[in-house]
Each structure stands twice: as C-alpha cells, then as structure tokens.
Design a protein around this motif. Structure first.
Motif, PDB file in Angstrom:
ATOM      1  N   LEU A 102       0.771  -1.243   0.000  1.00 14.45           N
ATOM      2  CA  LEU A 102       0.000   0.000   0.000  1.00 14.45           C
ATOM      3  C   LEU A 102       0.802   1.293   0.000  1.00 14.45           C
ATOM      4  CD1 LEU A 102      -3.083  -0.964   2.144  1.00 14.45           C
ATOM      5  CD2 LEU A 102      -2.892  -0.657  -0.313  1.00 14.45           C
ATOM      6  N   LEU A 103       2.017   1.281   0.518  1.00 11.61           N
ATOM      7  CA  LEU A 103       2.776   2.528   0.500  1.00 11.61           C
ATOM      8  C   LEU A 103       3.996   2.444  -0.403  1.00 11.61           C
ATOM      9  CD1 LEU A 103       2.651   3.654   4.244  1.00 11.61           C
ATOM     10  CD2 LEU A 103       1.357   4.596   2.358  1.00 11.61           C
ATOM     11  N   LYS A 104       4.189   1.265  -1.010  1.00 12.56           N
ATOM     12  CA  LYS A 104       5.376   1.103  -1.853  1.00 12.56           C
ATOM     13  C   LYS A 104       5.017   1.210  -3.320  1.00 12.56           C
ATOM     14  CE  LYS A 104       7.437  -2.039   1.340  1.00 12.56           C
ATOM     15  NZ  LYS A 104       7.116  -3.432   1.474  1.00 12.56           N
TER      16      LYS A 104
ATOM     17  N   ARG B 290      -1.048   5.179 -10.961  1.00 13.45           N
ATOM     18  CA  ARG B 290      -0.804   6.514 -10.404  1.00 13.45           C
ATOM     19  C   ARG B 290      -2.142   7.210 -10.450  1.00 13.45           C
ATOM     20  NH1 ARG B 290       2.033  12.167 -12.091  1.00 13.45           N
ATOM     21  NH2 ARG B 290       1.704  13.049 -10.027  1.00 13.45           N
ATOM     22  N   HIS B 291      -2.581   7.676  -9.385  1.00 14.26           N
ATOM     23  CA  HIS B 291      -3.967   7.851  -9.091  1.00 14.26           C
ATOM     24  C   HIS B 291      -4.074   9.142  -8.356  1.00 14.26           C
ATOM     25  CE1 HIS B 291      -7.101   4.612  -8.276  1.00 14.26           C
ATOM     26  NE2 HIS B 291      -7.736   5.737  -8.339  1.00 14.26           N
ATOM     27  N   TYR B 292      -5.238   9.688  -8.256  1.00 14.16           N
ATOM     28  CA  TYR B 292      -5.439  10.859  -7.413  1.00 14.16           C
ATOM     29  C   TYR B 292      -4.468  11.972  -7.802  1.00 14.16           C
ATOM     30  CZ  TYR B 292      -7.033   6.943  -4.495  1.00 14.16           C
ATOM     31  OH  TYR B 292      -7.631   5.808  -4.031  1.00 14.16           O
ATOM     32  N   ALA B 293      -3.976  11.921  -9.051  1.00 12.06           N
ATOM     33  CA  ALA B 293      -2.816  12.738  -9.355  1.00 12.06           C
ATOM     34  C   ALA B 293      -3.190  14.131  -9.845  1.00 12.06           C
ATOM     35  CB  ALA B 293      -1.979  12.034 -10.409  1.00 12.06           C
ATOM     36  N   PRO B 294      -2.553  15.151  -9.294  1.00  9.67           N
ATOM     37  CA  PRO B 294      -2.696  16.494  -9.852  1.00  9.67           C
ATOM     38  C   PRO B 294      -1.860  16.578 -11.125  1.00  9.67           C
ATOM     39  CG  PRO B 294      -1.075  16.527  -8.101  1.00  9.67           C
ATOM     40  CD  PRO B 294      -1.579  15.111  -8.196  1.00  9.67           C
TER      41      PRO B 294
ATOM     42  N   LYS C 204       0.451   8.205  -3.443  1.00 10.78           N
ATOM     43  CA  LYS C 204       0.099   7.893  -4.827  1.00 10.78           C
ATOM     44  C   LYS C 204      -0.029   9.160  -5.657  1.00 10.78           C
ATOM     45  CE  LYS C 204      -3.034   4.613  -5.050  1.00 10.78           C
ATOM     46  NZ  LYS C 204      -2.360   3.810  -6.108  1.00 10.78           N
ATOM     47  N   ALA C 205      -0.627  10.202  -5.046  1.00 10.46           N
ATOM     48  CA  ALA C 205      -0.755  11.470  -5.779  1.00 10.46           C
ATOM     49  C   ALA C 205       0.616  12.004  -6.156  1.00 10.46           C
ATOM     50  CB  ALA C 205      -1.520  12.493  -4.937  1.00 10.46           C
TER      51      ALA C 205
END
Ligand code: TXA
Ligand code: MG
Length: 349
Positions: A217-219, A235-239, A340-341
C-alpha cells in the motif's frame, strides 16, 4: 450527451425515481455517498458496467464496487458470507467499508474486471440508499472522477469531470468524509486491508482476532510487487503538477520547502500544509498556499486532500511541495492517497 444535473440535500422521491429509472434502463447516474461521489450503473448488467469504464476512461481490468441497500441483496451477489464478514457487517455497515467476497454467478465478469471475487459496500448516505432501494438492484459504482484524477468530494468536482459523459448527476453538496472506503478482503484465512480508509487497522484489531494490511500500500508497485486491489497499482489521485512530499521533523521540512521554493523561482509553485504551519510560508510571493486543516483533526485533513489537489490544478500550479503526515490511524489512509498522488515522490529530510 446531455447530462441532467439535480441539486438535492435529502432524497426527493420524484427525482430519485427518475434516477432509478435511468439505472434500470442501463444508464449512468453519479450520486453522493458518505465517502466520495460514485458513478453508478446496474451492477448486474454487463453493458451498463462497460459504459462506466468508457465514461471514466478507466482500464477495464480494474473492478467495480457493487453498492447495496439491504443485506438480502448481499446474499444474491456472493457465494458465502464468512463468519468474520458477519462480524464486520454488524459493526460497520451501513458505512465506509467495502468487503471482497467470492462472487456468485449472477455477477458479470465485466463488473469484477474478470476476477472471481466481488467488492460490496452498503453505504450510509440517505440519497445513495434511496437510489439503490428504488432501482432494486446492486449499483456498481467507482468514484465519479475521470480515471487518474482526484476523487470527487463535492458536486462541482463531478460536474467538472462527468458533465456531458453520463445521463444524470445528483449533486448532494460537499461530502463529509471525502476519502474512499476501507477495502477488506474476507476471502482468505486472515482478513486483509487492501485500501486504508476511515475504518482503520486499529479499529479492526479491536473486534477481530487477526487482521493484515496488504504490504503493497505505501510502496511503488513493480513486477514482483503488486497491490491486491487492482486499482491501487495506478498513479492515481494525481494532480497535473509535479508533486513532492517531504517527511521529517517539522522545522526541517519547513527549511527544505523554503529552499526548494528558491530553487524553483519562475515556476508556479504550490505548497500543501496545515493550519499550524501556515505562518512558515505566508510571506512567500507568487506561491499558492493551501492548508488541509489543523494537524490535530486528521478526519478534516483526510476530507480536504482531493479538493486541495483539484484546486492546485485549477490554479495551473506546476510544482507542489507538501508535508508528509504520521501514518498512525487515519494517517495511514492519508499517506496512502498522498503517496500515490505524488507518484511515490517522498523525500526524507
Ligand atoms: O468509497 C468508495 O469505495 C467509493 C464510493 C463511490 O463507494 N468507491 C470507490 O470505487 O472508491 P473505485 O472504483 O474508485 O475504487 C474501488 C477499488 C479499486 O482500487 C479496485 O481495484 C478495488 O476497489 N476492487 C474492486 N473490486 C475488487 C476485487 N474483487 N478485488 C480486489 N479489489 C477490488
Ligand atoms: Mg477511484
């Protein structure tokens, strides 16, 4: 496509009926839940589920969550309800928890991204409940954002991403939690958290003998190491901007961010911080400063992440510097989304 937009704070019978008709006829309706907005379709209709993928631009190997409004619906969707699931359901449903079960034959593989398991959630939001109940069928719903963009936490975010792409948007205002549900796989020996949320590992340990967290989850995912919830690998939630986070003692983080600002003069810079640290950065010129809230209120911070990322986008920020948080309790979910962001771009100082 013309999208009907309806503003509603509580379920209004006539409008809910209209929305339920769309779902029954294989159309798409975005609706509020207590976590984030969902983009709903009949979860048992393969064609309707496929429409969700194309409206979101989402890869079709990424399975959907089916939302229910009573426990009879659950029985139809799954092969069995294991004992630990019963415990969890009693404690946390309706609410921000999704469980992964072995799927029954009526659930089409298009809904589950080809998996033989199915994700199910019983949301607490009255509009979500009323819509599912009226539609009379489990509603498959991912978050109502374009794939890769931050999840929508207010009606405006949904309109931004989905206007013209779906049949109806129910705008229920700002969402209280603003972070997606905790996902727990109950198909194995030991229940396993696949996505952290408001229901934390600590809370689950209070009522279960044993609970694991998916190590991915964090890697950063790679070919040997993939998170178990397929969606967690993107890659998600990405600005749109480059996003770098700094982790360490707060004074050091402050100094490092200030020096990064100096190095990047000429670029449009954003800083994501907390109320208590606003004064560090207040005198910087031409820097967009957003506080997620007070460091003592992690629920509030969690609820503001996605909105902050979208606001940086709308200000055309090119590079964002952010402060990392502690990973205790809800902090784990906060850091999962922020990591992830930031595309795993975290620097220890
Ligand atoms: O709070 C929420 O869960 C929101 C609201 C709308 O309910 N929904 C949501 O859906 O966040 P979505 O599609 O954005 O995220 C669902 C996640 C994805 O990471 C997906 O890969 C995972 O759940 N998932 C779905 N079905 C699964 C399955 N059978 N096994 C493992 N992971 C699954
Ligand atoms: Mg999502």
């Amino acid at each position: 496509m013309l999208t009907t937009i309806i503003r509603m704070d509580e379920p209004e019978d006539e409008r809910i009926e209209e929305a339920a008709e769309i779902i029954k006829n294989g159309g798409l309706v975005a609706f509020p839940t207590e976590t984030v907005y969902g983009l709903g379709a009949n979860g048992l209709n393969a064609d309707a589920a496929m429409k969700i993928y194309s409206a979101k631009g989402r890869p079709s190997d990424n399975p959907l969550i089916i939302h229910i409004s009573n426990l009879d619906m659950l029985e139809d969707l799954v092969k069995e309800v294991p004992k630990v699931a019963k415990k969890l359901i009693e404690e946390f449903w309706p609410g921000p928890m999704t469980l992964i079960f072995k799927k029954s034959d009526i659930v089409p593989s298009q809904t589950t991204g080809g998996l033989d398991t199915v994700a199910v959630r019983f949301p607490k939001h009255p509009i979500a409940q009323a819509l599912i109940e009226k539609a009379g069928v489990g509603i498959a719903a991912p978050s109502a954002n374009l794939s890769g963009r931050p999840s929508p936490t207010c009606g405006f975010h949904v309109i931004e991403d989905m206007n013209g792409r779906i049949d109806m948007i129910i705008d229920g205002g700002k969402i209280e939690m603003g972070l997606e549900s905790t996902i727990i796989d109950v198909t194995g020996e030991v229940p396993t958290i696949l996505r952290p949320g408001f229901i934390t590992q600590e809370m689950l340990e209070d009522i279960l003998d044993e609970v694991k967290t998916d190590g991915g989850l964090l890697k950063k995912p790679d070919k040997d190491f993939r998170p178990k919830a397929p969606g967690m690998k993107y890659r998600h939630y990405a600005p749109k901007a480059e996003f770098i986070m700094f982790r360490g003692e707060s004074k050091k983080v402050e100094e490092r961010i200030l020096s990064e600002v100096q190095k990047n003069l000429g670029k449009k810079i954003g800083i994501m911080t907390v109320d208590e640290h606003m004064n560090y950065f207040e005198n910087l010129e031409d820097v967009e400063l957003i506080s997620l809230g007070s460091i003592s209120d992690e629920k509030k911070i969690a609820s503001n992440i996605f909105d902050a990322l979208r606001r940086f986008d709308s200000m055309d920020v090119e590079i964002i510097f952010g402060e990392a948080f502690s990973q205790e309790n809800i902090g784990f979910a906060i850091m999962n989304r922020l990591t992830k962001a930031a595309g795993y771009n975290i620097i220890d100082v």
